[in-house]
Design a protein around this motif. Structure first.
Motif, PDB file in Angstrom:
ATOM      1  N   MET A   1       1.048  16.424 -24.575  1.00 19.04           N
ATOM      2  CA  MET A   1       2.193  16.977 -23.841  1.00 19.04           C
ATOM      3  C   MET A   1       2.676  15.970 -22.811  1.00 19.04           C
ATOM      4  SD  MET A   1       4.184  19.588 -23.492  1.00 19.04           S
ATOM      5  CE  MET A   1       5.305  20.332 -22.329  1.00 19.04           C
ATOM      6  N   GLY A   2       3.966  15.723 -22.786  1.00 12.15           N
ATOM      7  CA  GLY A   2       4.517  14.762 -21.857  1.00 12.15           C
ATOM      8  C   GLY A   2       4.982  15.396 -20.560  1.00 12.15           C
ATOM      9  N   LYS A   3       5.617  14.578 -19.738  1.00 19.40           N
ATOM     10  CA  LYS A   3       6.129  15.034 -18.450  1.00 19.40           C
ATOM     11  C   LYS A   3       7.214  14.077 -18.003  1.00 19.40           C
ATOM     12  CE  LYS A   3       4.708  16.353 -13.783  1.00 19.40           C
ATOM     13  NZ  LYS A   3       3.571  16.637 -12.889  1.00 19.40           N
ATOM     14  N   LEU A   4       8.165  14.612 -17.239  1.00 17.62           N
ATOM     15  CA  LEU A   4       9.226  13.768 -16.703  1.00 17.62           C
ATOM     16  C   LEU A   4       9.210  13.820 -15.181  1.00 17.62           C
ATOM     17  CD1 LEU A   4      11.734  11.990 -16.967  1.00 17.62           C
ATOM     18  CD2 LEU A   4      13.108  14.068 -17.237  1.00 17.62           C
ATOM     19  N   TYR A   5       9.015  12.651 -14.566  1.00 15.87           N
ATOM     20  CA  TYR A   5       9.172  12.509 -13.118  1.00 15.87           C
ATOM     21  C   TYR A   5      10.595  12.024 -12.827  1.00 15.87           C
ATOM     22  CZ  TYR A   5       4.047  12.580 -12.685  1.00 15.87           C
ATOM     23  OH  TYR A   5       2.711  12.934 -12.720  1.00 15.87           O
ATOM     24  N   VAL A   6      11.262  12.684 -11.906  1.00 16.31           N
ATOM     25  CA  VAL A   6      12.590  12.261 -11.470  1.00 16.31           C
ATOM     26  C   VAL A   6      12.408  11.661 -10.077  1.00 16.31           C
ATOM     27  CG1 VAL A   6      14.994  12.926 -11.185  1.00 16.31           C
ATOM     28  CG2 VAL A   6      13.528  14.236 -12.733  1.00 16.31           C
ATOM     29  N   ILE A   7      12.475  10.330  -9.990  1.00 19.36           N
ATOM     30  CA  ILE A   7      11.980   9.623  -8.806  1.00 19.36           C
ATOM     31  C   ILE A   7      13.115   8.978  -8.015  1.00 19.36           C
ATOM     32  CG2 ILE A   7      10.537   7.698  -8.014  1.00 19.36           C
ATOM     33  CD1 ILE A   7       8.751   8.157 -10.414  1.00 19.36           C
ATOM     34  N   GLY A   8      13.090   9.199  -6.716  1.00 20.66           N
ATOM     35  CA  GLY A   8      13.913   8.429  -5.802  1.00 20.66           C
ATOM     36  C   GLY A   8      13.105   7.246  -5.307  1.00 20.66           C
ATOM     37  N   ILE A   9      13.561   6.021  -5.613  1.00 21.49           N
ATOM     38  CA  ILE A   9      12.771   4.835  -5.261  1.00 21.49           C
ATOM     39  C   ILE A   9      13.130   4.288  -3.878  1.00 21.49           C
ATOM     40  CG2 ILE A   9      12.409   4.190  -7.667  1.00 21.49           C
ATOM     41  CD1 ILE A   9      14.517   1.929  -7.241  1.00 21.49           C
ATOM     42  N   GLY A  10      13.998   5.000  -3.149  1.00 19.83           N
ATOM     43  CA  GLY A  10      14.377   4.526  -1.831  1.00 19.83           C
ATOM     44  C   GLY A  10      15.432   3.433  -1.902  1.00 19.83           C
ATOM     45  N   PRO A  11      15.571   2.651  -0.839  1.00 26.11           N
ATOM     46  CA  PRO A  11      16.650   1.659  -0.751  1.00 26.11           C
ATOM     47  C   PRO A  11      16.540   0.514  -1.752  1.00 26.11           C
ATOM     48  CG  PRO A  11      15.659   2.094   1.399  1.00 26.11           C
ATOM     49  CD  PRO A  11      14.780   2.715   0.389  1.00 26.11           C
ATOM     50  N   GLY A  12      15.333   0.246  -2.245  1.00 27.85           N
ATOM     51  CA  GLY A  12      15.185  -0.853  -3.195  1.00 27.85           C
ATOM     52  C   GLY A  12      13.997  -1.742  -2.926  1.00 27.85           C
ATOM     53  N   GLY A  13      13.499  -1.771  -1.683  1.00 28.39           N
ATOM     54  CA  GLY A  13      12.302  -2.541  -1.369  1.00 28.39           C
ATOM     55  C   GLY A  13      11.054  -1.724  -1.670  1.00 28.39           C
ATOM     56  N   LEU A  14      10.063  -2.331  -2.319  1.00 21.96           N
ATOM     57  CA  LEU A  14       8.875  -1.590  -2.730  1.00 21.96           C
ATOM     58  C   LEU A  14       8.152  -0.957  -1.548  1.00 21.96           C
ATOM     59  CD1 LEU A  14       7.339  -3.955  -5.460  1.00 21.96           C
ATOM     60  CD2 LEU A  14       8.988  -2.100  -5.730  1.00 21.96           C
ATOM     61  N   GLU A  15       8.201  -1.610  -0.384  1.00 19.86           N
ATOM     62  CA  GLU A  15       7.485  -1.100   0.781  1.00 19.86           C
ATOM     63  C   GLU A  15       8.080   0.187   1.325  1.00 19.86           C
ATOM     64  OE1 GLU A  15      10.327  -4.256   2.529  1.00 19.86           O
ATOM     65  OE2 GLU A  15       9.313  -3.794   0.636  1.00 19.86           O
ATOM     66  N   HIS A  16       9.283   0.552   0.869  1.00 12.04           N
ATOM     67  CA  HIS A  16       9.936   1.767   1.352  1.00 12.04           C
ATOM     68  C   HIS A  16       9.832   2.920   0.355  1.00 12.04           C
ATOM     69  CE1 HIS A  16      11.414  -0.369   4.793  1.00 12.04           C
ATOM     70  NE2 HIS A  16      11.969  -1.282   4.018  1.00 12.04           N
ATOM     71  N   MET A  17       9.058   2.747  -0.708  1.00 12.15           N
ATOM     72  CA  MET A  17       8.814   3.835  -1.651  1.00 12.15           C
ATOM     73  C   MET A  17       7.673   4.709  -1.150  1.00 12.15           C
ATOM     74  SD  MET A  17       9.127   1.872  -5.324  1.00 12.15           S
ATOM     75  CE  MET A  17       8.621   3.329  -6.241  1.00 12.15           C
ATOM     76  N   THR A  18       7.702   5.986  -1.537  1.00 14.45           N
ATOM     77  CA  THR A  18       6.609   6.879  -1.157  1.00 14.45           C
ATOM     78  C   THR A  18       5.383   6.596  -2.029  1.00 14.45           C
ATOM     79  OG1 THR A  18       7.183   8.633  -2.726  1.00 14.45           O
ATOM     80  CG2 THR A  18       8.270   8.682  -0.563  1.00 14.45           C
ATOM     81  N   VAL A  19       4.218   6.954  -1.515  1.00 15.48           N
ATOM     82  CA  VAL A  19       2.976   6.813  -2.283  1.00 15.48           C
ATOM     83  C   VAL A  19       3.052   7.645  -3.555  1.00 15.48           C
ATOM     84  CG1 VAL A  19       0.488   7.245  -2.250  1.00 15.48           C
ATOM     85  CG2 VAL A  19       1.609   6.294  -0.222  1.00 15.48           C
ATOM     86  N   LYS A  20       3.631   8.842  -3.456  1.00 19.83           N
ATOM     87  CA  LYS A  20       3.782   9.718  -4.623  1.00 19.83           C
ATOM     88  C   LYS A  20       4.616   9.048  -5.705  1.00 19.83           C
ATOM     89  CE  LYS A  20       3.841  13.786  -6.797  1.00 19.83           C
ATOM     90  NZ  LYS A  20       2.646  14.429  -7.358  1.00 19.83           N
ATOM     91  N   ALA A  21       5.712   8.389  -5.315  1.00 23.62           N
ATOM     92  CA  ALA A  21       6.564   7.707  -6.292  1.00 23.62           C
ATOM     93  C   ALA A  21       5.819   6.562  -6.968  1.00 23.62           C
ATOM     94  CB  ALA A  21       7.822   7.186  -5.610  1.00 23.62           C
ATOM     95  N   LEU A  22       5.087   5.794  -6.185  1.00 22.21           N
ATOM     96  CA  LEU A  22       4.309   4.684  -6.744  1.00 22.21           C
ATOM     97  C   LEU A  22       3.282   5.184  -7.757  1.00 22.21           C
ATOM     98  CD1 LEU A  22       3.747   2.650  -3.449  1.00 22.21           C
ATOM     99  CD2 LEU A  22       5.050   1.865  -5.435  1.00 22.21           C
ATOM    100  N   LYS A  23       2.596   6.277  -7.421  1.00 24.41           N
ATOM    101  CA  LYS A  23       1.582   6.833  -8.330  1.00 24.41           C
ATOM    102  C   LYS A  23       2.208   7.356  -9.615  1.00 24.41           C
ATOM    103  CE  LYS A  23      -1.992   8.007  -4.936  1.00 24.41           C
ATOM    104  NZ  LYS A  23      -2.754   9.108  -4.269  1.00 24.41           N
ATOM    105  N   ALA A  24       3.375   7.984  -9.493  1.00 18.45           N
ATOM    106  CA  ALA A  24       4.041   8.522 -10.675  1.00 18.45           C
ATOM    107  C   ALA A  24       4.487   7.400 -11.608  1.00 18.45           C
ATOM    108  CB  ALA A  24       5.242   9.370 -10.259  1.00 18.45           C
ATOM    109  N   ILE A  25       5.017   6.314 -11.037  1.00 20.09           N
ATOM    110  CA  ILE A  25       5.421   5.173 -11.864  1.00 20.09           C
ATOM    111  C   ILE A  25       4.200   4.544 -12.536  1.00 20.09           C
ATOM    112  CG2 ILE A  25       6.332   2.806 -11.746  1.00 20.09           C
ATOM    113  CD1 ILE A  25       8.350   3.867  -9.661  1.00 20.09           C
ATOM    114  N   GLU A  26       3.120   4.442 -11.784  1.00 14.92           N
ATOM    115  CA  GLU A  26       1.884   3.893 -12.359  1.00 14.92           C
ATOM    116  C   GLU A  26       1.389   4.747 -13.523  1.00 14.92           C
ATOM    117  OE1 GLU A  26      -2.726   2.899 -10.953  1.00 14.92           O
ATOM    118  OE2 GLU A  26      -1.188   3.334  -9.457  1.00 14.92           O
TER     119      GLU A  26
END
Length: 240
Positions: A1-26
């Protein structure tokens, strides 16, 4: 079974992404997004399957992300916050029975505000000047009502080659309800490479420096500049 994360990555710099977003992308096997936005997170997706489209391919991207997510874990990305001019609404409108999780990010107005001070400390609103989805008469009406209501106003998509006069027209509308010394900030590429900031007042505002990578923030009746910082008081009773 799959899943879809709909992620806001912030302004564009990796340091401004949330930990949750980073984990979901990983966790994701497939990353879906506008090609330019995928470039912003390129170090995170070197081992991922990628699906990208050009500008104005939003519906196609969403349809593909939903289809792939039936079997795989997928992230569809937006800059800023996925629920503010991002992909979250369209995904939920198109969704049937796919599992979807919306992950927020730092939106452009918050990013730009942090660069110039604290202009959004009281009631504020975001208004996009793009008429691709909204008739221009509706946009002008919203600007008028926000100005009347003394909201701090963040203008998204403020100026493009196809609509070079919308910003000046909307600033004229705001100017009917604000003093001439009201602070105005223009922030280009907030919190990412190429960042530039300029402070004006309504009286000396120059829209020639504004483009689609800019956010324009117009203060309310209490906003002011202190030591080069744009501040809107919250209303605390400070001792002198």
């Amino acid at each position: 079974m799959g899943k879809l994360y709909v992620i806001g990555i912030g302004p564009g710099g990796l340091e401004h992404m949330t930990v949750k977003a980073l984990k979901a992308i990983e966790e994701s096997e497939v990353i879906v997004g506008y090609s330019k936005y995928i470039e912003f997170i390129k170090p995170l997706v070197v081992d991922k399957e990628l699906y990208s489209t050009g500008m104005k391919g939003e519906e196609k991207r969403c349809r593909e992300a939903l289809a792939i997510s039936r079997d795989k874990i997928v992230s569809i990305i937006s800059t800023g916050d996925s629920g503010i001019y991002g992909m979250a609404g369209l995904i939920l409108e198109m969704r049937k029975d796919e599992e979807v999780e919306v992950i927020p990010g730092v939106t452009a107005s918050s990013a730009a505000a942090s660069v110039v001070g604290a202009p959004l400390m009281h009631d504020n609103c975001n208004i996009s000047l793009s008429d691709l989805m909204t008739p221009y008469e509706d946009i002008k009406n919203r600007v008028e009502l926000a100005a009347k209501g003394d909201f701090i106003i963040s203008l998204y998509n403020p100026k493009s080659m196809g609509r070079p006069h919308y910003l000046s027209e909307c600033m004229d509308i705001i100017g009917k309800h604000r003093r001439g010394n009201t602070p105005v900030a223009v922030v280009k590429n907030a919190l990412r490479e190429g960042q530039k900031k300029t402070l004006f007042t309504i009286d000396d505002f120059d829209d020639s420096i504004v483009d689609m990578f800019s956010i324009v923030i117009v203060g309310n009746s209490k906003s002011y500049i202190k030591d080069g910082k744009f501040i809107t008081p919250r209303g605390y009773k400070l001792e002198k």
